[in-house]
Structure formats: C-alpha cells, structure tokens
Design an enzyme around this catalytic site. Structure first.
Site: not given
Ligand SMILES: Cc1cc2nc3c(=O)[nH]c(=O)nc-3n(C[C@H](O)[C@H](O)[C@H](O)COP(=O)(O)O)c2cc1C
Length: 345
Positions: A111, A115, A175, A177-178, A217, A246
C-alpha cells in the site's frame, strides 16, 4: 463464515474497492444481528500493560479504521483493543489511486495510501459518537504538506485533540508513504519530537488529571544496531510502549509476482520473519522495562504465539484479516491462551 463466502468475489475486485465495500456491508449485517461476530472482547489471556488492563492481547492494527468510522464493528470482532488512525491535523486525500495491491500468492499487500483521512476534528467527533468503551489506541501522524522540520507541531496538535479520548496514543514515525517521515526515527529529529511530545503530555496530564501512555511505532527497516539505540532513547523520554513494526520497503520473497514492484509498504506473510526479529532485538534491549506490541505478518494463531514468545506483550492484525477474515482474531486469542479461550468457546 460470511467472510469465507464473500472472499472469492471480493478478491476479484480492486483491493481498495473491496475494502470500501466490505466494511459498510459487514456493519449493516452486524446491525441486523447477521454478522456471526463474537460481539465483544473474546476472553483470553488478560494483559496489564501501559497501566491498562487488556481483556485479551490481540488488537486491530492502525490503518484499517483511519477515520474512526467502524469502531463498533471492529469491537464486535473480539479484539482486546483497537488502534485507529493514522489521523493528521487537517483532512487529506492521500496518494492517487490505485494505491493498494493484493499479492495473494504471497499472502501480502503493498500500500501507498499516504495517510488518507478525514482530519482530526471529524475524527474526534466520530470517536465520541461511537461510544466505544474498550481500550482505544489513537494513532497520530503529520500532514503531507507539513515540512518535516515542523512535524512536531502536527503531532502535538493531534495529541491535544485526542488526549481525553485515547487509552493510549500511538505516534507513527514509520510509514513509508509520507516523504521523510522515517527521518523522525533518528538523531536530532527524534530527540526534538520526543521532547515536544513529553512536554505536551506533562501539560495535558495536569490539565486532564490523567497520564495517557504514549506508544511509538517503528519500521522493520531500521538497521539491527539502530534498534537498541532507539529503544534507549524511548526509555530516556518515558515512552510507554513500542509498536513493532510498520510496513517494510523490502521486496524480499516477492520476485516475479504481479505488483511486486509497486511503490509503498509491504505487509503480510513476507514481513513476518523480520517483524519477529525486531521484537526479539527490542526485547533483549528493553529487558521488560516497557511492553512491545508486535505487529506484521501474523496470519495464524501460531504466528501470534511466535510473536509473544519473541517478547511481545500484545499483538495486532491487519493483512491477516484480509486473507483470513475475522476468524483469525479468535484463532490468535486461543493460540496465546488456549485454556481460557477453550472455556469460552
Ligand atoms: C492498507 C494499509 C494501511 C495502513 N495504514 C496505516 C496507518 O495509517 N498507520 C499505521 O501506523 N500503520 C498503517 N498500516 C500498517 C499496519 O498497521 C501494520 O503495521 C502493517 O500492516 C503490518 O502488519 P500486517 O502484516 O498484519 O498487515 C497500514 C497497513 C495497510 C496494509
């Protein structure tokens, strides 16, 4: 059950379209008593961490409910806690679509949402309206347009707005992506941010007569020797927990798969080993001083237990929910505490 039936159809759709369809539909089904969800926190291993009593150690990871629009639905999944956001001071659309990609063969997502969120004012209204009374983490970030040197202003503004509503505040500096956000994980940028947050929290704690825990985080892409160093800085600044991790910028294990070269953060199964390794290294550095919330690539009960064994007190799920549905919550709770969960089943 419903999810198992719907998944093959959902997987035919664009990933973000499916996401936008599934949550409102599930909320509607739940309102009519048709969701088959547990309805509230599943009984499991109770965990005391950050001064909070968690009914079970399995939580929703940030990013699934960025606008606090589905709190009651996610509460019904059985989670012991929910983390919502990332929210920024002003509303922003995020990156252009498409920005979310399924890599089903690897049980992964990429992804680059950036934000996308409704801004702090609307977010706070949504939280108040939901009247959710479980443990609520609120994950805060900075607007894309705020220069990185001014980042602390955005985090402080969000902290002020969410302070009375949050069980804990999660500070997202990881993140991918920022632009430049991850620079906040080191050196003077990290010191400046932790100083500003610490100062603001002292003032808010006096005002509200309550000290709200702060969790930070971090990224899985920190070099190994940066991990004990960052843990030491968190302890020095009285951070209350570390959320690890993350999404990763690595593409290891994806060679040749469709979408593998999309820009953004990779999550799901390919992240599992590194996220566990980061937890292990943090646990060695922290020696129990503060808790670790383990997240990244948990797609089964065994994965959840592995993260706890590596040193996490709590775990969170995101990509696993996309591939496994809400049944994963029960499986993870049961794997961490078989006896308590079996009694409740
Ligand atoms: C589509 C998407 C959006 C996410 N948005 C955020 C976010 O806004 N803030 C954040 O701290 N982590 C965000 N994450 C990261 C997740 O909270 C998590 O740390 C990461 O996906 C790893 O866990 P997983 O493998 O179980 O998905 C996002 C992940 C995905 C897939």
């Amino acid at each position: 059950m419903l999810f198992d039936l719907a998944r093959p159809l959902l997987f035919l759709l664009d990933a973000e379209v499916a996401h936008e369809l599934v949550l409102p539909s599930a909320r509607l089904a739940h309102r009519f008593g048709l969701s088959g969800l547990p309805g509230g926190p599943l009984p499991g291993r109770q965990v005391n961490a950050m001064g909070l009593a968690f009914p079970n150690p399995v939580g929703l990871a940030a990013g699934f409910d960025k606008n606090a629009a589905f709190l009651r639905l996610f509460a019904a999944f059985g989670f012991g806690f929910l983390e919502i956001g990332t929210v920024t001071p002003r509303p922003q659309p995020g990156n252009p679509k498409p920005r979310l990609f399924r890599i089903a063969a690897a049980r992964a997502l990429i992804n680059r949402m950036g934000f996308n969120n409704c801004g702090i004012a609307r977010f706070v209204e949504n939280v108040r309206r939901a009247r959710y009374d479980g443990i609520l983490g609120i994950n805060i970030g900075k607007n894309a347009a705020t220069p990185i040197e001014r980042a602390a202003d955005d985090y402080v503004a969000c902290m002020q707005a969410v302070y009375p509503l949050a069980s804990y505040i999660a500070v997202n500096i990881s993140s991918p992506n920022t632009k430049d956000l991850r620079e906040l994980q080191r050196g003077t940028a990290l010191e400046g941010l932790l100083d500003a947050l610490g100062r603001e929290r002292r003032s808010l704690a006096r005002k509200h007569n309550r000290r709200v825990p702060i969790a930070v985080k971090i990224a899985p892409d920190l070099e190994d020797d940066a991990i004990p160093a960052i843990a030491e800085r968190f302890l020095a600044h009285e951070v209350d927990a570390i959320i690890a991790t993350n999404a990763t910028v690595s593409r290891a294990g994806l060679a040749g798969l469709p979408h593998a070269d999309e820009a953004g953060g990779l999550t799901g199964a390919p992240l599992r080993a590194r996220a566990t390794e980061v937890v292990r290294r943090l646990a060695a550095a922290l020696q129990g001083a503060i808790p670790i919330i383990g997240v990244g690539g948990i797609l089964s009960g065994a994965d959840a237990l592995e993260r706890i064994d590596a040193g996490a007190s709590l775990v969170q799920l995101y990509t696993g929910l996309v591939y496994r549905g809400p049944a994963l919550v029960r499986e993870a709770v049961a794997a961490i505490e078989p006896q308590a969960a079996r009694m409740a089943a």
